[in-house]
Motif scaffolding. Structure first.
Motif, PDB file in Angstrom:
ATOM      1  N   LYS A  26      -8.827   5.833  -4.509  1.00  0.00           N
ATOM      2  CA  LYS A  26      -9.086   4.594  -4.316  1.00  0.00           C
ATOM      3  C   LYS A  26      -8.294   3.899  -3.355  1.00  0.00           C
ATOM      4  CE  LYS A  26      -9.609   0.158  -7.343  1.00  0.00           C
ATOM      5  NZ  LYS A  26      -9.547  -0.333  -8.528  1.00  0.00           N
ATOM      6  N   LEU A  27      -7.140   4.212  -3.144  1.00  0.00           N
ATOM      7  CA  LEU A  27      -6.143   3.626  -2.200  1.00  0.00           C
ATOM      8  C   LEU A  27      -6.737   4.063  -0.732  1.00  0.00           C
ATOM      9  CD1 LEU A  27      -3.517   1.913  -1.489  1.00  0.00           C
ATOM     10  CD2 LEU A  27      -2.388   4.180  -1.588  1.00  0.00           C
ATOM     11  N   LEU A  28      -6.803   5.228  -0.732  1.00  0.00           N
ATOM     12  CA  LEU A  28      -7.603   5.855   0.702  1.00  0.00           C
ATOM     13  C   LEU A  28      -8.737   5.357   1.112  1.00  0.00           C
ATOM     14  CD1 LEU A  28      -6.287   9.757   0.224  1.00  0.00           C
ATOM     15  CD2 LEU A  28      -5.230   7.796   1.408  1.00  0.00           C
ATOM     16  N   LEU A  29      -9.747   5.119  -0.036  1.00  0.00           N
ATOM     17  CA  LEU A  29     -11.255   4.647   0.564  1.00  0.00           C
ATOM     18  C   LEU A  29     -10.834   3.202   0.842  1.00  0.00           C
ATOM     19  CD1 LEU A  29     -13.165   5.762  -2.518  1.00  0.00           C
ATOM     20  CD2 LEU A  29     -13.348   6.554  -0.123  1.00  0.00           C
ATOM     21  N   ARG A  30     -10.069   2.198   0.543  1.00  0.00           N
ATOM     22  CA  ARG A  30      -9.625   1.043   0.857  1.00  0.00           C
ATOM     23  C   ARG A  30      -8.724   0.865   1.994  1.00  0.00           C
ATOM     24  NH1 ARG A  30      -9.510  -2.957  -4.630  1.00  0.00           N
ATOM     25  NH2 ARG A  30     -11.543  -2.330  -5.311  1.00  0.00           N
ATOM     26  N   TRP A  31      -8.289   1.959   2.532  1.00  0.00           N
ATOM     27  CA  TRP A  31      -7.235   1.904   3.583  1.00  0.00           C
ATOM     28  C   TRP A  31      -8.061   1.528   4.938  1.00  0.00           C
ATOM     29  CZ3 TRP A  31      -2.642   3.891   2.141  1.00  0.00           C
ATOM     30  CH2 TRP A  31      -1.279   3.645   3.190  1.00  0.00           C
TER      31      TRP A  31
ATOM     32  N   SER B  84      -3.291   4.344   9.714  1.00  0.00           N
ATOM     33  CA  SER B  84      -3.227   5.431   9.076  1.00  0.00           C
ATOM     34  C   SER B  84      -2.085   5.394   8.079  1.00  0.00           C
ATOM     35  CB  SER B  84      -3.092   6.561   9.917  1.00  0.00           C
ATOM     36  OG  SER B  84      -1.559   6.182  10.589  1.00  0.00           O
ATOM     37  N   PRO B  85      -1.943   6.067   7.060  1.00  0.00           N
ATOM     38  CA  PRO B  85      -0.892   6.086   6.032  1.00  0.00           C
ATOM     39  C   PRO B  85       0.564   6.506   6.795  1.00  0.00           C
ATOM     40  CG  PRO B  85      -2.612   7.450   5.287  1.00  0.00           C
ATOM     41  CD  PRO B  85      -3.090   7.236   6.524  1.00  0.00           C
ATOM     42  N   GLU B  86       0.420   7.294   7.843  1.00  0.00           N
ATOM     43  CA  GLU B  86       1.886   7.563   8.540  1.00  0.00           C
ATOM     44  C   GLU B  86       2.238   6.420   9.193  1.00  0.00           C
ATOM     45  OE1 GLU B  86      -0.942   9.292   8.966  1.00  0.00           O
ATOM     46  OE2 GLU B  86      -0.455  11.177   7.956  1.00  0.00           O
ATOM     47  N   ALA B  87       1.428   5.344   9.628  1.00  0.00           N
ATOM     48  CA  ALA B  87       1.881   4.149  10.276  1.00  0.00           C
ATOM     49  C   ALA B  87       2.407   3.290   9.324  1.00  0.00           C
ATOM     50  CB  ALA B  87       0.621   3.415  10.947  1.00  0.00           C
ATOM     51  N   VAL B  88       2.050   3.321   7.956  1.00  0.00           N
ATOM     52  CA  VAL B  88       2.628   2.514   7.010  1.00  0.00           C
ATOM     53  C   VAL B  88       4.016   2.924   6.703  1.00  0.00           C
ATOM     54  CG1 VAL B  88       2.600   1.806   4.538  1.00  0.00           C
ATOM     55  CG2 VAL B  88       0.487   1.863   5.862  1.00  0.00           C
ATOM     56  N   SER B  89       4.243   4.360   6.693  1.00  0.00           N
ATOM     57  CA  SER B  89       5.479   4.690   6.384  1.00  0.00           C
ATOM     58  C   SER B  89       6.602   4.505   7.400  1.00  0.00           C
ATOM     59  CB  SER B  89       5.277   6.227   5.982  1.00  0.00           C
ATOM     60  OG  SER B  89       4.837   7.107   7.319  1.00  0.00           O
ATOM     61  N   ASP B  90       5.850   4.491   8.647  1.00  0.00           N
ATOM     62  CA  ASP B  90       6.850   3.935   9.837  1.00  0.00           C
ATOM     63  C   ASP B  90       7.593   2.740   9.612  1.00  0.00           C
ATOM     64  OD1 ASP B  90       6.685   6.492  10.784  1.00  0.00           O
ATOM     65  OD2 ASP B  90       5.126   6.065  12.210  1.00  0.00           O
ATOM     66  N   ASN B  91       6.595   1.890   9.007  1.00  0.00           N
ATOM     67  CA  ASN B  91       7.224   0.419   8.829  1.00  0.00           C
ATOM     68  C   ASN B  91       8.075   0.265   7.492  1.00  0.00           C
ATOM     69  OD1 ASN B  91       5.615  -0.344  10.886  1.00  0.00           O
ATOM     70  ND2 ASN B  91       3.776  -0.990   9.843  1.00  0.00           N
TER      71      ASN B  91
ATOM     72  N   ARG C 284       0.864  -1.085   0.003  1.00  0.00           N
ATOM     73  CA  ARG C 284      -0.160   0.025   0.151  1.00  0.00           C
ATOM     74  C   ARG C 284       0.991   1.296   0.178  1.00  0.00           C
ATOM     75  NH1 ARG C 284      -3.302  -3.175   3.657  1.00  0.00           N
ATOM     76  NH2 ARG C 284      -2.290  -2.270   5.424  1.00  0.00           N
ATOM     77  N   PHE C 285       2.001   1.299   0.898  1.00  0.00           N
ATOM     78  CA  PHE C 285       2.794   2.562   0.930  1.00  0.00           C
ATOM     79  C   PHE C 285       3.662   2.527  -0.661  1.00  0.00           C
ATOM     80  CE2 PHE C 285       7.149   4.132   1.440  1.00  0.00           C
ATOM     81  CZ  PHE C 285       6.730   5.391   1.802  1.00  0.00           C
ATOM     82  N   THR C 286       3.771   1.297  -1.238  1.00  0.00           N
ATOM     83  CA  THR C 286       4.512   1.808  -2.576  1.00  0.00           C
ATOM     84  C   THR C 286       3.577   2.107  -3.652  1.00  0.00           C
ATOM     85  OG1 THR C 286       5.795  -0.234  -2.327  1.00  0.00           O
ATOM     86  CG2 THR C 286       5.374   0.618  -4.447  1.00  0.00           C
ATOM     87  N   LEU C 287       2.218   1.913  -3.588  1.00  0.00           N
ATOM     88  CA  LEU C 287       1.262   2.316  -4.425  1.00  0.00           C
ATOM     89  C   LEU C 287       0.816   3.992  -3.974  1.00  0.00           C
ATOM     90  CD1 LEU C 287      -1.758  -0.411  -4.601  1.00  0.00           C
ATOM     91  CD2 LEU C 287       0.081   0.251  -6.235  1.00  0.00           C
ATOM     92  N   LEU C 288       0.921   4.156  -2.625  1.00  0.00           N
ATOM     93  CA  LEU C 288       0.777   5.715  -2.328  1.00  0.00           C
ATOM     94  C   LEU C 288       1.864   6.382  -2.902  1.00  0.00           C
ATOM     95  CD1 LEU C 288      -0.640   7.832  -0.757  1.00  0.00           C
ATOM     96  CD2 LEU C 288       0.987   6.908   1.362  1.00  0.00           C
ATOM     97  N   ALA C 289       3.135   5.906  -2.864  1.00  0.00           N
ATOM     98  CA  ALA C 289       4.461   6.663  -3.385  1.00  0.00           C
ATOM     99  C   ALA C 289       4.110   6.778  -4.937  1.00  0.00           C
ATOM    100  CB  ALA C 289       5.603   5.810  -3.287  1.00  0.00           C
ATOM    101  N   VAL C 290       3.676   5.818  -5.598  1.00  0.00           N
ATOM    102  CA  VAL C 290       3.503   5.865  -7.249  1.00  0.00           C
ATOM    103  C   VAL C 290       2.422   6.705  -7.381  1.00  0.00           C
ATOM    104  CG1 VAL C 290       2.492   4.576  -9.144  1.00  0.00           C
ATOM    105  CG2 VAL C 290       4.260   3.383  -7.636  1.00  0.00           C
ATOM    106  N   CYS C 291       1.400   7.037  -6.689  1.00  0.00           N
ATOM    107  CA  CYS C 291       0.437   7.842  -7.091  1.00  0.00           C
ATOM    108  C   CYS C 291       0.817   9.363  -6.681  1.00  0.00           C
ATOM    109  CB  CYS C 291      -0.792   7.671  -5.911  1.00  0.00           C
ATOM    110  SG  CYS C 291      -1.738   6.131  -6.477  1.00  0.00           S
ATOM    111  N   LEU C 292       1.601   9.711  -5.645  1.00  0.00           N
ATOM    112  CA  LEU C 292       2.202  10.575  -5.198  1.00  0.00           C
ATOM    113  C   LEU C 292       3.296  11.442  -6.548  1.00  0.00           C
ATOM    114  CD1 LEU C 292       2.905  10.663  -1.504  1.00  0.00           C
ATOM    115  CD2 LEU C 292       0.863  11.831  -2.869  1.00  0.00           C
ATOM    116  N   VAL C 293       4.067  10.415  -7.037  1.00  0.00           N
ATOM    117  CA  VAL C 293       4.932  10.628  -8.046  1.00  0.00           C
ATOM    118  C   VAL C 293       4.101  11.096  -9.358  1.00  0.00           C
ATOM    119  CG1 VAL C 293       6.714   9.600  -9.612  1.00  0.00           C
ATOM    120  CG2 VAL C 293       6.687   9.186  -7.281  1.00  0.00           C
TER     121      VAL C 293
END
Length: 208
Positions: free
Chosen positions: A191-196, A201-208, A5-14
């Motif tokens: 779509k990613l945030l709706l299925r989160w 939280s997204p912040e917790a994913v980045s900590d991992n 999920r974090f990888t998909l989030l990074a791709v969307c931000l890029v």
């Protein structure tokens, strides 16, 4: 799963970042801006997509981007006055006629005398006067190319301005690519945030 999920989030931000850059470039440059080479030499760079008039391409100082007989493009100084040392504007061109001329002069003549004779017989072709339409090469690509150019030019004894402008002839800002990237990035992010998971939280994913 969290890393995915974090990888998909990074791709969307890029995609959003790239899309914004392309879209804003297009919105600033609906048509090439007419400007003189004299204005550019003074440091006036109002937009990225330009139609430059009053300039002369100096083929004597052209540099091959490949460094071999197989030419892909040339970097050619554009000046208001050919006699002025150094240059402020450098044009990346893939014009077949200029590539063939450069290849003939540098690779097909077998002696210094033959080159001198060729130069004397084709003086006008070493000074090409024409309008140039193209887009500035900006960002990290321009910075990297500028560093390589500065090093190469110094080795060849050519004076290069520290703030040289790189212009790609015939290139223009992308029309739809930026908006496409923005649309894909927004849809993917939504779509990613709706299925989160609600308890994650997204912040917790980045900590991992």
């Amino acid at each position: 799963m969290k890393r995915f999920r974090f990888t998909l989030l990074a791709v969307c931000l890029v995609l959003l970042y790239l899309g914004w850059n392309d879209a804003s470039l297009y919105l600033r440059n609906r048509a090439p801006l007419a400007v003189t080479i004299g204005a550019l030499e003074k440091g006036d760079t109002p937009r990225e997509w330009l139609r430059i008039s009053g300039g002369t391409l100096i083929m004597d100082e052209a540099i091959s981007t490949s460094g071999s007989i197989e030419l892909d493009a040339l970097l050619v100084p554009l000046k208001a006055d050919p006699a002025t040392p150094g240059f402020r504007v450098l044009v990346e061109t893939r014009d077949p006629a200029l590539l063939d001329f450069f290849q003939t002069y540098h690779f097909k003549l077998d002696s210094a005398l033959a080159k001198e004779r060729f130069h004397a017989e084709h003086q006008q072709e070493f000074r090409v006067q024409r309008d140039i339409i193209g887009t500035q090469i900006t960002g990290m690509i321009a910075s990297g190319n500028r560093d390589k150019l500065t090093t190469l030019a110094k080795d060849l004894g050519i004076q290069v301005s520290d703030n040289v402008m790189l212009l790609s002839e015939g290139n223009q800002p992308p029309t739809y690519r930026g908006f496409l990237f923005l649309a894909i990035g927004i849809l993917g992010l939504g779509k990613l945030l709706l299925r989160w998971p609600k308890n994650e939280s997204p912040e917790a994913v980045s900590d991992n």
